[in-house]
Design a protein around this motif. Structure first.
Motif, PDB file in Angstrom:
ATOM      1  N   GLY A 119       3.856  15.853 -58.507  1.00  0.00           N
ATOM      2  CA  GLY A 119       5.165  15.249 -58.708  1.00  0.00           C
ATOM      3  C   GLY A 119       6.285  16.033 -58.048  1.00  0.00           C
ATOM      4  O   GLY A 119       7.352  15.474 -57.744  1.00  0.00           O
ATOM      5  N   ASN A 120       6.057  17.340 -57.818  1.00  0.00           N
ATOM      6  CA  ASN A 120       7.086  18.174 -57.191  1.00  0.00           C
ATOM      7  C   ASN A 120       7.060  18.095 -55.667  1.00  0.00           C
ATOM      8  O   ASN A 120       7.952  18.649 -55.012  1.00  0.00           O
ATOM      9  N   ILE A 121       6.043  17.454 -55.099  1.00  0.00           N
ATOM     10  CA  ILE A 121       5.982  17.297 -53.645  1.00  0.00           C
ATOM     11  C   ILE A 121       6.864  16.112 -53.248  1.00  0.00           C
ATOM     12  O   ILE A 121       6.707  15.011 -53.773  1.00  0.00           O
ATOM     13  N   ASP A 122       7.765  16.349 -52.335  1.00  0.00           N
ATOM     14  CA  ASP A 122       8.689  15.299 -51.893  1.00  0.00           C
ATOM     15  C   ASP A 122       7.905  14.125 -51.308  1.00  0.00           C
ATOM     16  O   ASP A 122       7.034  14.308 -50.448  1.00  0.00           O
ATOM     17  N   THR A 123       8.205  12.923 -51.774  1.00  0.00           N
ATOM     18  CA  THR A 123       7.513  11.732 -51.271  1.00  0.00           C
ATOM     19  C   THR A 123       7.772  11.507 -49.785  1.00  0.00           C
ATOM     20  O   THR A 123       6.964  10.860 -49.109  1.00  0.00           O
ATOM     21  N   ALA A 124       8.875  12.067 -49.285  1.00  0.00           N
ATOM     22  CA  ALA A 124       9.181  11.922 -47.859  1.00  0.00           C
ATOM     23  C   ALA A 124       8.103  12.591 -47.000  1.00  0.00           C
ATOM     24  O   ALA A 124       7.831  12.140 -45.880  1.00  0.00           O
ATOM     25  N   ILE A 125       7.483  13.641 -47.529  1.00  0.00           N
ATOM     26  CA  ILE A 125       6.420  14.327 -46.782  1.00  0.00           C
ATOM     27  C   ILE A 125       5.218  13.402 -46.635  1.00  0.00           C
ATOM     28  O   ILE A 125       4.623  13.303 -45.547  1.00  0.00           O
ATOM     29  N   TYR A 126       4.867  12.707 -47.729  1.00  0.00           N
ATOM     30  CA  TYR A 126       3.748  11.767 -47.668  1.00  0.00           C
ATOM     31  C   TYR A 126       4.060  10.613 -46.719  1.00  0.00           C
ATOM     32  O   TYR A 126       3.213  10.216 -45.912  1.00  0.00           O
ATOM     33  N   GLU A 127       5.262  10.102 -46.806  1.00  0.00           N
ATOM     34  CA  GLU A 127       5.647   8.985 -45.940  1.00  0.00           C
ATOM     35  C   GLU A 127       5.624   9.397 -44.466  1.00  0.00           C
ATOM     36  O   GLU A 127       5.169   8.634 -43.603  1.00  0.00           O
ATOM     37  N   ALA A 128       6.084  10.607 -44.186  1.00  0.00           N
ATOM     38  CA  ALA A 128       6.067  11.089 -42.804  1.00  0.00           C
ATOM     39  C   ALA A 128       4.637  11.257 -42.301  1.00  0.00           C
ATOM     40  O   ALA A 128       4.331  10.939 -41.138  1.00  0.00           O
ATOM     41  N   ALA A 129       3.744  11.729 -43.179  1.00  0.00           N
ATOM     42  CA  ALA A 129       2.343  11.901 -42.789  1.00  0.00           C
ATOM     43  C   ALA A 129       1.699  10.552 -42.485  1.00  0.00           C
ATOM     44  O   ALA A 129       0.935  10.424 -41.516  1.00  0.00           O
ATOM     45  N   ILE A 130       1.975   9.544 -43.313  1.00  0.00           N
ATOM     46  CA  ILE A 130       1.413   8.207 -43.093  1.00  0.00           C
ATOM     47  C   ILE A 130       1.945   7.616 -41.780  1.00  0.00           C
ATOM     48  O   ILE A 130       1.191   7.004 -40.998  1.00  0.00           O
ATOM     49  N   ILE A 131       3.242   7.807 -41.519  1.00  0.00           N
ATOM     50  CA  ILE A 131       3.822   7.307 -40.269  1.00  0.00           C
ATOM     51  C   ILE A 131       3.171   7.964 -39.063  1.00  0.00           C
ATOM     52  O   ILE A 131       2.930   7.328 -38.031  1.00  0.00           O
ATOM     53  N   ASP A 132       2.824   9.243 -39.208  1.00  0.00           N
ATOM     54  CA  ASP A 132       2.170   9.968 -38.111  1.00  0.00           C
ATOM     55  C   ASP A 132       0.694   9.628 -37.980  1.00  0.00           C
ATOM     56  O   ASP A 132       0.007  10.175 -37.103  1.00  0.00           O
ATOM     57  N   GLY A 133       0.181   8.758 -38.849  1.00  0.00           N
ATOM     58  CA  GLY A 133      -1.197   8.290 -38.719  1.00  0.00           C
ATOM     59  C   GLY A 133      -2.206   9.003 -39.597  1.00  0.00           C
ATOM     60  O   GLY A 133      -3.419   8.796 -39.446  1.00  0.00           O
ATOM     61  N   ALA A 134      -1.749   9.831 -40.536  1.00  0.00           N
ATOM     62  CA  ALA A 134      -2.671  10.555 -41.414  1.00  0.00           C
ATOM     63  C   ALA A 134      -3.211   9.624 -42.494  1.00  0.00           C
ATOM     64  O   ALA A 134      -2.497   8.761 -43.007  1.00  0.00           O
ATOM     65  N   THR A 135      -4.477   9.783 -42.820  1.00  0.00           N
ATOM     66  CA  THR A 135      -5.065   9.027 -43.932  1.00  0.00           C
ATOM     67  C   THR A 135      -4.729   9.737 -45.239  1.00  0.00           C
ATOM     68  O   THR A 135      -4.205  10.855 -45.248  1.00  0.00           O
ATOM     69  N   ARG A 136      -5.054   9.065 -46.355  1.00  0.00           N
ATOM     70  CA  ARG A 136      -4.800   9.677 -47.661  1.00  0.00           C
ATOM     71  C   ARG A 136      -5.576  10.980 -47.811  1.00  0.00           C
ATOM     72  O   ARG A 136      -5.053  11.989 -48.308  1.00  0.00           O
ATOM     73  N   GLY A 137      -6.840  10.972 -47.349  1.00  0.00           N
ATOM     74  CA  GLY A 137      -7.652  12.177 -47.434  1.00  0.00           C
ATOM     75  C   GLY A 137      -7.102  13.311 -46.594  1.00  0.00           C
ATOM     76  O   GLY A 137      -7.099  14.472 -47.004  1.00  0.00           O
ATOM     77  N   GLN A 138      -6.633  13.008 -45.381  1.00  0.00           N
ATOM     78  CA  GLN A 138      -6.048  14.032 -44.522  1.00  0.00           C
ATOM     79  C   GLN A 138      -4.769  14.591 -45.125  1.00  0.00           C
ATOM     80  O   GLN A 138      -4.502  15.797 -45.032  1.00  0.00           O
ATOM     81  N   TYR A 139      -3.967  13.713 -45.738  1.00  0.00           N
ATOM     82  CA  TYR A 139      -2.737  14.174 -46.386  1.00  0.00           C
ATOM     83  C   TYR A 139      -3.059  15.152 -47.509  1.00  0.00           C
ATOM     84  O   TYR A 139      -2.424  16.214 -47.635  1.00  0.00           O
TER      85      TYR A 139
END
Length: 230
Positions: A119-139
Motif C-alpha cells: 500500500g505504501n508503493i506509489d501506484t504511479a510506479i505500477y502504472e509506469a511499469a505497465i506502460i513500459d510493457g512490464a507484466t504483473r510478474g515482472q513488476y
C-alpha cells in the motif's frame, strides 16, 4: 540441556523465517492483485492470528492425536487399515510439527505487514511499469520486491526475535518433550524456576536468553543491510 534448547531455538528461528515471511509475502501479493474483491480472504486468513496460542495448541493436540486425529484418520482411510501417525510423540517430528503450527498462526501477521508495504508503493510506479510493457510478474519481481526490502528486513527481525521467545504454544503442546526434543530456552527456564524451584539457575538461563537474543538480533541487522533510500 541449555545449549540443546538453544539449538532448538535456532531451528525454530530459521524455519520461522523461511516459512512465515515468504508465505506471508505470497498471500499479500495475491490479495494486492485481487483488490477489494479478495477482502473475504483477508478475513479468513487472518483468523488464526486472532486466536489464543493456548487455544491453538489444544486444537492441534486433538487434531494430531494418534487416536481419532485428522492425520491418523486420513492415514487409516488411505491404507484401508488402522494406522496411527504420532507427530507430537516422536523426535524430530515433534519439533517440526510445532514449527508448522507456529507458522500457521503467525504467517497472517506478516501477510498484513506486506499488504501495508504494498500500500505504501506509489501506484504511479505500477502504472509506469505497465506502460513500459512490464507484466504483473515482472513488476513484482523487479520493482515491488526491491521496494519492499526494508519491510523484509523488519519482518525478518521481528520473526527472529519472536521465535527465540516462544513458550505458551510449545509448552501446552509438548512441554518440551518427548525426551527434550522440543525443549526451548523459555520452557527450560520455566521448568528450572517454577517446577524445580531452582530460581538462581533459572535466572541465569533467562539472562543467557537475553544475551543470545540481543547478539543474534544485532548480528542479523549488521549482516542484512538494506538500502532504504530509493
Amino acid at each position: 540441556m541449555f545449549w540443546k534448547s538453544f539449538r532448538h531455538n535456532l531451528t525454530v528461528m530459521v524455519f520461522s523465517i523461511l516459512l512465515q515471511i515468504p508465505i506471508g509475502m505470497l498471500l499479500a501479493t495475491f490479495l494486492d492483485a485481487g483488490g477489494k474483491k479478495f477482502n473475504i480472504f483477508k478475513i479468513i486468513w487472518f483468523l488464526p492470528y486472532l486466536m489464543s496460542s493456548v487455544a491453538i495448541a489444544f486444537l492441534f493436540i486433538y487434531a494430531l492425536a494418534t487416536n481419532g486425529g485428522i492425520i491418523s484418520s486420513l492415514a487409516t482411510l488411505i491404507n484401508g487399515k488402522r494406522t496411527t501417525v504420532d507427530l507430537l510423540g516422536t523426535s524430530p517430528n515433534a519439533l517440526f510439527t510445532v514449527i508448522g503450527v507456529m507458522a500457521w498462526q503467525f504467517t497472517p501477521f506478516y501477510m498484513v505487514y506486506f499488504i501495508a508495504g504494498y500500500g505504501n508503493i506509489d501506484t504511479a510506479i505500477y502504472e509506469a511499469a505497465i506502460i513500459d510493457g512490464a507484466t504483473r510478474g515482472q513488476y513484482i519481481r523487479h520493482i515491488a520486491i526491491p521496494l519492499l526490502g526494508p519491510i523484509f528486513k523488519t519482518a525478518c527481525t521481528m520473526s527472529l526475535i519472536g521465535s527465540l521467545k516462544y513458550f505458551d504454544m510449545i509448552w501446552n503442546m509438548t512441554q518440551g518433550g518427548p525426551s527434550g526434543s522440543t525443549e526451548l530456552m523459555a520452557t527450560y527456564m520455566y521448568k528450572l524456576s517454577f517446577q524445580q524451584f531452582n530460581m538462581g539457575y533459572g535466572s541465569c538461563v533467562a539472562a543467557g536468553m537475553f544475551v543470545l537474543i540481543t547478539a543474534i538480533a544485532l548480528l542479523f541487522n549488521k549482516v542484512f543491510k538494506v538500502k532504504e533510500d530509493y
